[in-house]
Design a protein around this motif. Structure first.
Motif, short mmCIF file in Angstrom:
data_model
loop_
_atom_site.label_atom_id
_atom_site.label_comp_id
_atom_site.label_asym_id
_atom_site.label_seq_id
_atom_site.Cartn_x
_atom_site.Cartn_y
_atom_site.Cartn_z
N THR A 4 45.42 38.46 34.91
CA THR A 4 44.37 37.79 35.67
C THR A 4 43.05 38.54 35.48
O THR A 4 43.04 39.69 35.03
CB THR A 4 44.71 37.74 37.16
N GLU A 5 41.97 37.89 35.85
CA GLU A 5 40.66 38.54 35.76
C GLU A 5 40.61 39.77 36.65
O GLU A 5 40.00 40.79 36.28
CB GLU A 5 39.56 37.56 36.17
N THR A 6 41.24 39.70 37.82
CA THR A 6 41.26 40.83 38.75
C THR A 6 42.02 42.00 38.15
O THR A 6 41.59 43.15 38.24
CB THR A 6 41.88 40.41 40.10
N GLU A 7 43.16 41.72 37.52
CA GLU A 7 43.94 42.79 36.89
C GLU A 7 43.15 43.45 35.77
O GLU A 7 43.09 44.68 35.68
CB GLU A 7 45.26 42.22 36.34
N ILE A 8 42.50 42.65 34.95
CA ILE A 8 41.68 43.20 33.86
C ILE A 8 40.54 44.04 34.41
O ILE A 8 40.26 45.14 33.91
CB ILE A 8 41.15 42.07 32.95
N SER A 9 39.89 43.55 35.46
CA SER A 9 38.78 44.27 36.07
C SER A 9 39.24 45.63 36.61
O SER A 9 38.56 46.64 36.41
CB SER A 9 38.19 43.43 37.20
N VAL A 10 40.37 45.67 37.28
CA VAL A 10 40.89 46.94 37.81
C VAL A 10 41.25 47.88 36.67
O VAL A 10 40.93 49.07 36.72
CB VAL A 10 42.10 46.69 38.75
N LEU A 11 41.88 47.37 35.63
CA LEU A 11 42.22 48.22 34.49
C LEU A 11 40.97 48.78 33.83
O LEU A 11 40.92 49.96 33.47
CB LEU A 11 43.06 47.44 33.47
N GLN A 12 39.94 47.96 33.67
CA GLN A 12 38.68 48.42 33.08
C GLN A 12 38.03 49.49 33.95
O GLN A 12 37.49 50.48 33.44
CB GLN A 12 37.73 47.25 32.85
N ALA A 37 47.00 44.50 48.67
CA ALA A 37 46.53 45.40 47.61
C ALA A 37 47.68 46.27 47.08
O ALA A 37 47.76 46.52 45.87
CB ALA A 37 45.40 46.28 48.13
N PHE A 38 48.56 46.71 47.98
CA PHE A 38 49.71 47.50 47.54
C PHE A 38 50.62 46.65 46.65
O PHE A 38 51.09 47.12 45.61
CB PHE A 38 50.50 48.05 48.73
N ALA A 39 50.84 45.40 47.04
CA ALA A 39 51.64 44.49 46.22
C ALA A 39 50.99 44.27 44.85
O ALA A 39 51.68 44.21 43.82
CB ALA A 39 51.84 43.16 46.93
N PHE A 40 49.66 44.18 44.84
CA PHE A 40 48.91 44.04 43.58
C PHE A 40 49.15 45.25 42.68
O PHE A 40 49.45 45.11 41.50
CB PHE A 40 47.41 43.88 43.90
N ALA A 41 49.01 46.46 43.26
CA ALA A 41 49.23 47.70 42.49
C ALA A 41 50.67 47.79 42.01
O ALA A 41 50.93 48.21 40.88
CB ALA A 41 48.86 48.91 43.34
N ASN A 42 51.60 47.40 42.86
CA ASN A 42 53.01 47.44 42.48
C ASN A 42 53.29 46.45 41.34
O ASN A 42 54.09 46.75 40.44
CB ASN A 42 53.90 47.15 43.68
N ASN A 43 52.62 45.31 41.36
CA ASN A 43 52.75 44.34 40.28
C ASN A 43 52.23 44.92 38.96
O ASN A 43 52.84 44.71 37.91
CB ASN A 43 52.01 43.05 40.64
N LEU A 44 51.12 45.65 39.02
CA LEU A 44 50.61 46.32 37.82
C LEU A 44 51.63 47.33 37.31
O LEU A 44 51.82 47.48 36.09
CB LEU A 44 49.28 47.02 38.11
N LEU A 49 51.63 48.78 33.40
CA LEU A 49 50.22 49.03 33.15
C LEU A 49 49.72 50.28 33.86
O LEU A 49 48.80 50.94 33.38
CB LEU A 49 49.39 47.83 33.59
N VAL A 50 50.33 50.60 35.00
CA VAL A 50 49.96 51.79 35.77
C VAL A 50 51.22 52.43 36.34
O VAL A 50 52.29 51.82 36.38
CB VAL A 50 49.00 51.46 36.95
N LYS A 51 51.05 53.65 36.80
CA LYS A 51 52.08 54.36 37.55
C LYS A 51 51.51 54.60 38.94
O LYS A 51 50.44 55.20 39.08
CB LYS A 51 52.43 55.69 36.87
N LEU A 52 52.19 54.11 39.97
CA LEU A 52 51.76 54.31 41.34
C LEU A 52 52.05 55.75 41.74
O LEU A 52 53.19 56.20 41.69
CB LEU A 52 52.50 53.34 42.25
N LEU A 53 51.00 56.50 42.10
CA LEU A 53 51.15 57.91 42.40
C LEU A 53 51.19 58.22 43.88
O LEU A 53 51.93 59.10 44.33
CB LEU A 53 50.01 58.71 41.77
N VAL A 64 46.64 55.14 41.56
CA VAL A 64 47.44 54.83 40.38
C VAL A 64 46.87 55.57 39.16
O VAL A 64 45.72 56.01 39.16
CB VAL A 64 47.47 53.31 40.08
N GLU A 65 47.71 55.66 38.15
CA GLU A 65 47.30 56.26 36.87
C GLU A 65 47.66 55.28 35.77
O GLU A 65 48.75 54.69 35.78
CB GLU A 65 48.00 57.59 36.66
N LEU A 66 46.76 55.10 34.82
CA LEU A 66 47.01 54.19 33.70
C LEU A 66 48.13 54.71 32.81
O LEU A 66 48.26 55.91 32.58
CB LEU A 66 45.76 54.06 32.83
#
Length: 75
Positions: A4-12, A37-44, A49-53, A64-66
């Protein structure tokens, strides 16, 4: 991978911050949306795409860390 655009924006944003950061800072959602937001991060994380720290509701932190895959998607 379809993102999604939101996922790409967060990754960028994570790439710009050096690969690690607070998802809440990038999403700019109110603390009432913390669970969302936590569910969003967990989905990433589920997409590798990320590791939840670290997560702390009282401090409004979801750190999170990429991963290498996340870095490539955010570049």
């Amino acid at each position: 991978m379809n993102l999604t655009e939101t996922e790409i924006s967060v990754l960028q944003s994570l790439v710009k911050k050096g690969g690690m950061g607070n998802v809440q800072e990038f999403l700019q959602w109110p603390i009432e949306e913390f669970d969302k937001a936590f569910a969003f991060a967990n989905n990433l994380q589920n997409k590798d795409l990320v590791k939840l720290l670290y997560s702390n509701f009282n401090k409004n932190l979801i750190v999170v860390e990429l991963t290498l895959v996340g870095f490539k998607q955010g570049s």
